[in-house]
Design an enzyme around this catalytic site. Sequence first.
Site, PDB file in Angstrom:
ATOM      1  N   ASP A  20       0.954  -1.205  -0.091  1.00  0.00           N
ATOM      2  CA  ASP A  20      -0.209  -0.019   0.217  1.00  0.00           C
ATOM      3  C   ASP A  20       0.903   1.222   0.008  1.00  0.00           C
ATOM      4  O   ASP A  20       1.808   1.384   0.430  1.00  0.00           O
ATOM      5  CB  ASP A  20      -0.902  -0.031   1.419  1.00  0.00           C
ATOM      6  CG  ASP A  20      -2.070  -1.092   1.099  1.00  0.00           C
ATOM      7  OD1 ASP A  20      -2.422  -1.249   0.016  1.00  0.00           O
ATOM      8  OD2 ASP A  20      -2.467  -1.525   2.341  1.00  0.00           O
ATOM      9  N   LYS A  65      -3.323   2.862  -2.357  1.00  0.00           N
ATOM     10  CA  LYS A  65      -4.821   3.414  -2.317  1.00  0.00           C
ATOM     11  C   LYS A  65      -4.506   4.932  -1.654  1.00  0.00           C
ATOM     12  O   LYS A  65      -4.035   5.009  -0.419  1.00  0.00           O
ATOM     13  CB  LYS A  65      -5.953   2.660  -1.815  1.00  0.00           C
ATOM     14  CG  LYS A  65      -6.381   1.201  -2.292  1.00  0.00           C
ATOM     15  CD  LYS A  65      -7.313   0.706  -1.706  1.00  0.00           C
ATOM     16  CE  LYS A  65      -6.748  -0.711  -1.077  1.00  0.00           C
ATOM     17  NZ  LYS A  65      -7.536  -1.023  -0.289  1.00  0.00           N
ATOM     18  N   MET A 114      -9.906   6.516   9.943  1.00  0.00           N
ATOM     19  CA  MET A 114     -10.352   7.082   8.586  1.00  0.00           C
ATOM     20  C   MET A 114     -10.991   8.305   8.856  1.00  0.00           C
ATOM     21  O   MET A 114     -12.268   8.646   8.200  1.00  0.00           O
ATOM     22  CB  MET A 114     -10.940   6.131   7.713  1.00  0.00           C
ATOM     23  CG  MET A 114     -10.174   4.951   7.098  1.00  0.00           C
ATOM     24  SD  MET A 114     -11.021   3.537   6.207  1.00  0.00           S
ATOM     25  CE  MET A 114     -11.645   2.637   7.878  1.00  0.00           C
TER      26      MET A 114
END
Length: 488
Positions: A36, A56, A170
């Site tokens: 990632d 991402k 997040m």
Amino acid sequence: MALGKVYLVGAGPGDPELMTLKAKRLLGIADVVLFDRLLDPTMLDGVKAELIDVGKNAGRHKLTQEGINQLLIEKAETGAVVLRLKGGDPYLFGRGGEEALALQEKGIPFEVVPGVTSSIAAPELAGIPVTHRGVASSLIIVTGHEEPGKETPLDWKAIAALGGTLVVLMGVSRLEKNVEALIAAGKSPRTPAAMVEKGGWSEQRMISATLADIAEKAREAKIESPAILVVGEVVRLAEKLGKKKIAILRPAAQQKESAALAESYGFSPILAPAITLAEKPLPEDLQERLCKAECVAFTSANGVKIALQSQAIRKALTEKTIVAIGPKTAMALAEQGLPSQVPEEYSSAGMEKMLKGKCRSILFLRSAQGSRYLSEALKAAGLFVDDIALYEVAPSHDPRLDELIKIARGVQIFAFTSSSTARFLVERAREMGLEMQLRDALAAGTVAVIGKPTAAELARLGLNVDVMPDKFTFEAMLATLKGEEEIK
Ligand code: SAH
């Protein structure tokens, strides 16, 4: 062909040392690594496998989850050992479960390797234990980025009622909405809250406030992803357990000792030499000028070291009154068997007081750029003052300084031990196009100076000084900084 195997591996929150031994070992045997974007690239140093960035970045998916699953399957079907390296722990909001199911469906052998999750490690590294005896006995971890219609909606009422600690992953883009939802669900707006950005990275930052203010403060501080929101009384523990980062700008040779000292005062040192010392040739009329002075003054331990390489100076000193600006300089002289006098206050006023009636002419042996503040003041007081530049202070060109400038927003204390450390830090930031960011960081953090000439230089650069010790030494500066913290 025999099927390969897929390892779904947690890489921890970012610091390569927080990877597990198993993750490290598997990196050594993997044929293919899918990783990632958020991972520290040094984790992959020396890894011989085929490296595929499936990173991402919020909103800009490089590969869809479906695409990643497919790629894992394809690679494993070639017989390869495939390592899927994921941030934190693979099964906590990492979609590791989905990858595992996709592999299982195709009958591809896989193994999951747990990792240190950022949901606990990031608060921890910022000084927040997620549970604490008598403060919080439960932890709830939620996603702050629900995709409407895709996930079971969060029950904010139940979360607000739970007490304990709430960690929101997040959490950046919907911070304000989430905080509003929590307050509307009954959580007290006065509950302590913190945002920990890039926990475990060199850029780690934390801001804390109340639940009511955290979104605004995060916006002001421009907190970016990845970051974690922590809500609960445990946030207060960071005042005691969180270590402040202190930038040490001294020459490389002094970094190690200064860093150890900073650590002993409970700070987390960032080694960033801003200056380096270059010796200058001695003047031809050295002998004459030595003769004329009754008194010889040193303003740094570095000056002592360089001066005493000259036999002429060494010899002359045995007949002079020697003045050292502070205890470190005096110690450097004592190590060479030379007694010196140290003024009570390490400043021109202190020096003037000490020399009154004892000496009418003084020779400074020091750096070319050192402030002339001392000698000017002594001149004004009627002394005959001479100056010989032993060394020049030059910009360090040290990559560690560039690194500091890049992460300056995450540094709480800047320790200026001379005017040149300030000058060259600002100059370097300007060269890098980051002067405004540096100035913002200095304004938001604590600026400490070792003494008045350094304070004067900061004023000249248009920068505010927050802390100056009574006694002008690096250690006194640390003690003053520590004292300020305790008063708060
Ligand atoms: N599986 C990961 C979480 C993936 S979700 C884990 O166990 O850590 C991605 C979110 O994790 C980010 O949006 C952020 O909220 C958080 N995160 C990941 N690394 C982080 C870090 N170093 N510091 C702060 N938050 C981090």
